[in-house]
Write a protein that holds these residues in place. Structure first.
Motif, mmCIF file in Angstrom:
data_model
loop_
_atom_site.group_PDB
_atom_site.id
_atom_site.type_symbol
_atom_site.label_atom_id
_atom_site.label_comp_id
_atom_site.label_asym_id
_atom_site.label_seq_id
_atom_site.Cartn_x
_atom_site.Cartn_y
_atom_site.Cartn_z
ATOM 1 N N PHE B 45 0.815 -1.302 -0.036
ATOM 2 C CA PHE B 45 -0.033 0.074 0.001
ATOM 3 C C PHE B 45 0.802 1.227 -0.008
ATOM 4 C CE2 PHE B 45 -3.875 2.421 0.781
ATOM 5 C CZ PHE B 45 -3.515 3.359 1.818
ATOM 6 N N GLN B 48 -3.967 6.456 -0.225
ATOM 7 C CA GLN B 48 -5.481 6.306 -1.095
ATOM 8 C C GLN B 48 -5.755 7.540 -1.123
ATOM 9 O OE1 GLN B 48 -9.137 5.303 1.406
ATOM 10 N NE2 GLN B 48 -8.732 3.385 0.455
ATOM 11 N N ARG B 55 -6.154 10.045 1.942
ATOM 12 C CA ARG B 55 -6.841 9.656 2.851
ATOM 13 C C ARG B 55 -5.738 8.868 4.069
ATOM 14 N NH1 ARG B 55 -12.691 8.148 3.340
ATOM 15 N NH2 ARG B 55 -12.813 7.711 5.426
ATOM 16 N N GLN B 56 -4.958 8.106 3.487
ATOM 17 C CA GLN B 56 -4.067 7.131 4.396
ATOM 18 C C GLN B 56 -2.873 6.988 3.525
ATOM 19 O OE1 GLN B 56 -5.201 6.034 7.469
ATOM 20 N NE2 GLN B 56 -3.073 5.214 7.706
ATOM 21 N N GLY B 97 -14.049 5.184 -0.090
ATOM 22 C CA GLY B 97 -12.953 4.965 0.689
ATOM 23 C C GLY B 97 -12.969 3.789 1.746
ATOM 24 N N GLN B 98 -14.067 3.051 1.836
ATOM 25 C CA GLN B 98 -14.158 2.245 2.921
ATOM 26 C C GLN B 98 -13.905 0.892 2.253
ATOM 27 O OE1 GLN B 98 -14.611 2.213 6.058
ATOM 28 N NE2 GLN B 98 -15.141 4.686 6.039
ATOM 29 N N THR B 99 -13.220 -0.211 3.160
ATOM 30 C CA THR B 99 -12.977 -1.380 2.455
ATOM 31 C C THR B 99 -14.238 -2.472 2.804
ATOM 32 O OG1 THR B 99 -12.075 -2.021 4.741
ATOM 33 C CG2 THR B 99 -10.574 -0.924 3.075
ATOM 34 N N ASN B 100 -15.342 -2.021 2.866
ATOM 35 C CA ASN B 100 -16.480 -3.043 2.882
ATOM 36 C C ASN B 100 -17.067 -3.245 1.418
ATOM 37 O OD1 ASN B 100 -17.414 -0.442 2.945
ATOM 38 N ND2 ASN B 100 -19.061 -0.660 4.391
ATOM 39 N N TYR B 101 -16.285 -2.755 0.396
ATOM 40 C CA TYR B 101 -16.610 -3.067 -0.750
ATOM 41 C C TYR B 101 -15.300 -3.473 -1.679
ATOM 42 C CZ TYR B 101 -20.490 0.189 -0.230
ATOM 43 O OH TYR B 101 -21.641 0.580 0.309
ATOM 44 N N GLY B 102 -15.455 -4.310 -2.167
ATOM 45 C CA GLY B 102 -14.190 -4.950 -3.097
ATOM 46 C C GLY B 102 -13.636 -3.724 -4.263
ATOM 47 N N TYR B 103 -12.224 -4.077 -4.216
ATOM 48 C CA TYR B 103 -11.747 -3.203 -5.035
ATOM 49 C C TYR B 103 -11.387 -3.735 -6.574
ATOM 50 C CZ TYR B 103 -9.390 -0.678 -1.101
ATOM 51 O OH TYR B 103 -9.055 -0.041 0.067
ATOM 52 N N PHE B 105 -9.080 -3.662 -9.627
ATOM 53 C CA PHE B 105 -7.654 -3.262 -9.940
ATOM 54 C C PHE B 105 -7.490 -3.135 -11.369
ATOM 55 C CE2 PHE B 105 -4.831 -3.864 -6.447
ATOM 56 C CZ PHE B 105 -5.563 -4.599 -5.445
#
Lengths: 111, 114
Positions: B45, B48, B55-56, B97-103, B105
């Motif tokens: 990482f 983001q 954000r991070q 911006g949340q990780t409760n959704y798939g990315y 690529f």
């Protein structure tokens, strides 16, 4: 920080089953699973959220053990197309928007 | 439905030079994360971007910087390139911006520093 995946590599015969594990040192918000074939982008398989749920379809499923901060990916009756590198991605409760990936598990399915 | 588009696909640079990589997210996605993937390793990482702000950030030096535009596309800039920066750079888009959704690529940019 990085989640720990095991095993590092697996060789299967077509039709055999496999389990890939992913463990975290901190409380997890979500766990993602991706598969990457050589020279291609990682492809999203499924996501598991805090709550101990299990998801997936008939032959590829996953579980999330909230107490142990672990997730497992189950590959049933493997097919040749399952070959690739599997990555788990984890987000911690205190930084839920930061997805960190493990080093991967290389899976080879042979005829 | 177009997925994530990255450009260029391959790039060769000399040590000390600067490089800019570009990413267009999947339609409907508003968040872009950048990763560096060395050969045989998992994606690392970098940072983001969400709502045009970083954000991070991961454990990367300030030589790595980025930007997100109002249309949600993003750029990754790397200054003072060195040999160790040679890698596949992946862009991933997601929702909110949340990780409760798939990315999703992109196929990546292969950067070689000589």
């Amino acid at each position: 920080q990085q989640p720990v995946q095991s095993p590092q590599a697996v060789i299967l015969r077509e039709g055999e089953d496999a389990v890939i594990n992913c463990s975290s040192s901190k409380a997890l918000y979500s766990v993602h699973w991706y598969r990457q074939k050589h020279g291609e982008a990682p492809v999203f398989l499924m996501i598991l959220l805090k709550g101990g749920e299990q998801k997936g379809h008939e032959k590829i499923s996953a579980s999330f053990n909230e107490k142990k901060q672990q997730s497992s990916l189950y590959l049933t009756a493997s097919q040749l197309s399952y070959s690739g590198t599997y990555f788990c991605g984890t987000a911690w409760m205190d930084s839920s928007y930061k997805l960190i990936f493990g080093s991967g598990t290389r899976l080879l399915v042979r005829p | 439905d177009a997925g994530v588009t990255q450009s260029p696909t391959h790039l060769i640079k000399t040590r000390g030079q600067q490089v800019t990589l570009r990413c267009s997210p999947k339609s409907g996605h508003d968040t872009v994360s950048w990763y560096q993937q060395a050969l045989g390793q998992g994606p690392q990482f970098i940072f983001q971007y969400y709502e045009e702000e970083e954000r991070q950030r991961g454990n990367f030096p300030d030589r790595f910087s980025g930007h997100q535009f109002p249309n949600y596309s993003s750029e990754l800039n790397v200054n003072a390139l060195w040999l160790g920066d040679s890698a596949l750079y992946l862009c991933a888009s997601s929702l909110s911006g949340q990780t409760n959704y798939g990315y999703t690529f992109g196929s990546g940019t292969r950067l070689t520093v000589v």
